[in-house]
Design a protein around this motif. Sequence first.
Motif, short mmCIF file in Angstrom:
data_model
loop_
_atom_site.label_atom_id
_atom_site.label_comp_id
_atom_site.label_asym_id
_atom_site.label_seq_id
_atom_site.Cartn_x
_atom_site.Cartn_y
_atom_site.Cartn_z
N VAL A 1 1.73 0.13 4.30
CA VAL A 1 1.22 -0.09 5.35
C VAL A 1 2.33 -1.02 6.33
CG1 VAL A 1 -0.96 -0.25 5.30
CG2 VAL A 1 -0.12 -2.15 5.20
N LYS A 2 3.20 -1.67 5.34
CA LYS A 2 4.35 -2.38 6.10
C LYS A 2 5.53 -1.76 6.70
CE LYS A 2 8.13 -2.63 2.52
NZ LYS A 2 8.77 -3.61 1.57
N LYS A 3 5.39 -0.26 6.60
CA LYS A 3 6.29 0.83 7.07
C LYS A 3 5.85 1.19 8.45
CE LYS A 3 7.93 1.84 2.61
NZ LYS A 3 8.35 3.40 1.85
N LEU A 4 4.37 0.62 8.88
CA LEU A 4 3.81 1.16 10.08
C LEU A 4 4.76 1.10 11.29
CD1 LEU A 4 1.72 2.64 11.52
CD2 LEU A 4 0.35 0.29 11.50
N PRO A 5 5.35 -0.11 11.76
CA PRO A 5 6.21 -0.19 13.08
C PRO A 5 7.34 1.06 12.91
CG PRO A 5 5.89 -2.45 11.98
CD PRO A 5 5.24 -1.27 10.99
N ASP A 6 8.18 1.24 12.04
CA ASP A 6 9.09 1.98 11.68
C ASP A 6 8.78 3.65 12.01
OD1 ASP A 6 11.04 -0.07 11.82
OD2 ASP A 6 11.00 -0.08 9.45
N TRP A 7 7.49 3.72 11.30
CA TRP A 7 6.64 4.91 11.24
C TRP A 7 6.35 5.40 12.75
CZ3 TRP A 7 6.90 9.07 8.23
CH2 TRP A 7 5.68 9.99 8.10
N ASN B 1 -12.67 8.56 12.85
CA ASN B 1 -13.59 9.53 11.94
C ASN B 1 -12.55 9.75 10.71
OD1 ASN B 1 -14.48 12.12 11.00
ND2 ASN B 1 -16.17 11.62 12.18
N ASP B 2 -13.04 9.69 9.64
CA ASP B 2 -12.29 10.03 8.40
C ASP B 2 -11.58 11.22 8.44
OD1 ASP B 2 -11.44 9.41 5.52
OD2 ASP B 2 -12.28 11.12 5.20
N THR B 3 -12.02 12.40 9.19
CA THR B 3 -11.36 13.71 9.37
C THR B 3 -10.10 13.83 10.37
OG1 THR B 3 -12.84 14.53 11.07
CG2 THR B 3 -13.57 14.91 9.04
N ILE B 4 -10.14 12.61 11.10
CA ILE B 4 -9.00 12.74 12.06
C ILE B 4 -7.77 11.35 11.55
CG2 ILE B 4 -10.25 13.75 13.94
CD1 ILE B 4 -10.72 11.24 15.18
N MET B 5 -8.50 10.74 10.69
CA MET B 5 -7.40 9.52 10.39
C MET B 5 -7.79 9.10 9.02
SD MET B 5 -5.07 7.37 10.52
CE MET B 5 -4.70 7.99 12.30
N PRO B 6 -7.44 9.64 8.12
CA PRO B 6 -7.53 9.75 6.56
C PRO B 6 -6.57 8.66 5.87
CG PRO B 6 -6.71 12.03 6.69
CD PRO B 6 -6.94 11.17 8.29
N ALA B 7 -5.37 8.46 6.65
CA ALA B 7 -4.36 7.69 6.06
C ALA B 7 -4.55 6.30 6.15
CB ALA B 7 -2.99 8.13 7.11
N VAL B 8 -5.74 5.89 5.30
CA VAL B 8 -5.91 4.35 5.41
C VAL B 8 -6.41 4.05 3.89
CG1 VAL B 8 -6.78 4.36 7.82
CG2 VAL B 8 -8.55 5.12 5.98
N ASP B 9 -6.37 2.81 3.69
CA ASP B 9 -6.59 2.51 2.49
C ASP B 9 -7.99 2.35 1.74
OD1 ASP B 9 -7.26 0.18 4.00
OD2 ASP B 9 -7.10 -1.24 1.98
N LYS C 1 2.47 6.30 3.78
CA LYS C 1 2.71 7.10 2.80
C LYS C 1 1.50 8.15 2.41
CE LYS C 1 3.02 3.58 -0.24
NZ LYS C 1 3.27 3.08 -1.63
N LEU C 2 0.38 7.95 3.24
CA LEU C 2 -0.92 8.68 3.07
C LEU C 2 -1.00 9.83 4.31
CD1 LEU C 2 -3.46 5.91 2.35
CD2 LEU C 2 -2.30 7.26 0.76
N ASP C 3 0.37 9.89 4.85
CA ASP C 3 0.31 11.05 6.17
C ASP C 3 1.78 11.36 6.20
OD1 ASP C 3 -0.12 12.27 8.27
OD2 ASP C 3 0.20 10.76 9.76
N THR C 4 2.26 11.95 5.16
CA THR C 4 3.53 11.96 4.83
C THR C 4 4.38 13.20 5.76
OG1 THR C 4 2.99 14.03 3.30
CG2 THR C 4 3.55 11.84 2.28
N ASP C 5 3.48 13.89 6.46
CA ASP C 5 4.16 14.94 7.44
C ASP C 5 3.90 14.36 9.01
OD1 ASP C 5 1.56 15.42 7.72
OD2 ASP C 5 1.55 17.49 7.51
N GLY C 6 3.14 13.17 9.04
CA GLY C 6 2.99 12.67 10.09
C GLY C 6 1.89 13.17 11.13
N LYS C 7 1.06 14.04 10.61
CA LYS C 7 0.18 14.80 11.19
C LYS C 7 -1.03 13.97 12.00
CE LYS C 7 -3.84 18.11 10.41
NZ LYS C 7 -4.56 18.75 9.41
N TYR C 8 -1.34 13.16 11.40
CA TYR C 8 -2.42 12.28 11.70
C TYR C 8 -1.93 11.26 12.72
CZ TYR C 8 -5.08 14.63 8.13
OH TYR C 8 -5.62 15.47 7.42
#
Length: 306
Positions: free
Chosen positions: A28-34, A233-241, A277-284
């Motif tokens: 999650v520390k990479k979030l601002p740059d992401w 909703n987990d289907t639209i934002m699964p990129a969480v811990d 790291k949980l959304d490698t293609d940036g879709k979500y």
Amino acid sequence: MNNNKITILEFPSNLGLKKTDFETEPGVKKLPDWLNKHSFHEQIKPELVFRLEPPEYSMDFDNESSVRNADKIIEYAVAQSKLTSEQLEKDSFKIIIGGDCSILIGSAIALKQKGNFGLFYLDGHTDYILPEISQTGGVGGMVLAIATGLGHKKLTNILNQKPYFEEKYVFCVGNREYDKEYVRPILESEINYFDLKRLRKNGLTKTVNQFLELVRKNNLDGFFIHLDVDVLNDTIMPAVDSREIDGLTYKEFSELLIPLFSSKNAVGIEITILDPKLDTDGKYTIEFIKNFIEILEYGKSCTYST
């Protein structure tokens, strides 16, 4: 929002999380740059951008407070509060990007030093527990308790500012972890608590209006919004811990945030927990940015007196 000026503050800390066995440290520390990579900053068009690097990640367990990385989190929170305090003196809406939820402590201290503020805590968890209930010892999972004065004084009384928020001026909205022992502490508190089921039963617009009325009636100096993206909703934002079934749709998300952004008493929002790291293609991430920007722009165009 008082005006259309926006300042972005980047606080890329992951100190409030316990890493898994499969990673060097939480991503999650990479979030601002992401977010910046996917044009968040470009679309926001902030007047200013500030960044504060956190201490190096570790899994140190502090025996005094029974949480991980306590000393580093305190050090970072003090530095955060100084930078945030300086920006609170300026007439702009603050968008704070984490990081994990522990970054709330620095924001909370800065707000307490400035006055008496409300908190709209939008999260898929309550984050209102003591260390003995925590399975990780991570501050991120108990930060609302810390911010309202529950926990060891080492964390709850930094710079002698306890409590950073008064419980009665906090709305905790969207939790969907319904375990009885987990929710018992918040049910015994003075926090205005709306888990996802109660939120939908009460009505989203009604709930937000009740919060805005609370701010108005008590003549608070303003309010701050905490947004943990796992409230979605987990289907639209699964990129969480810490994933849970169900969650807010983007339609519900907008129904909550538009009135908050529209209020002249809104001073800022922090965004936490989205892990690149949980959304490698940036879709979500791309879909989140699209919806967030639309909501923000619509909110800026409205005028709520509260």
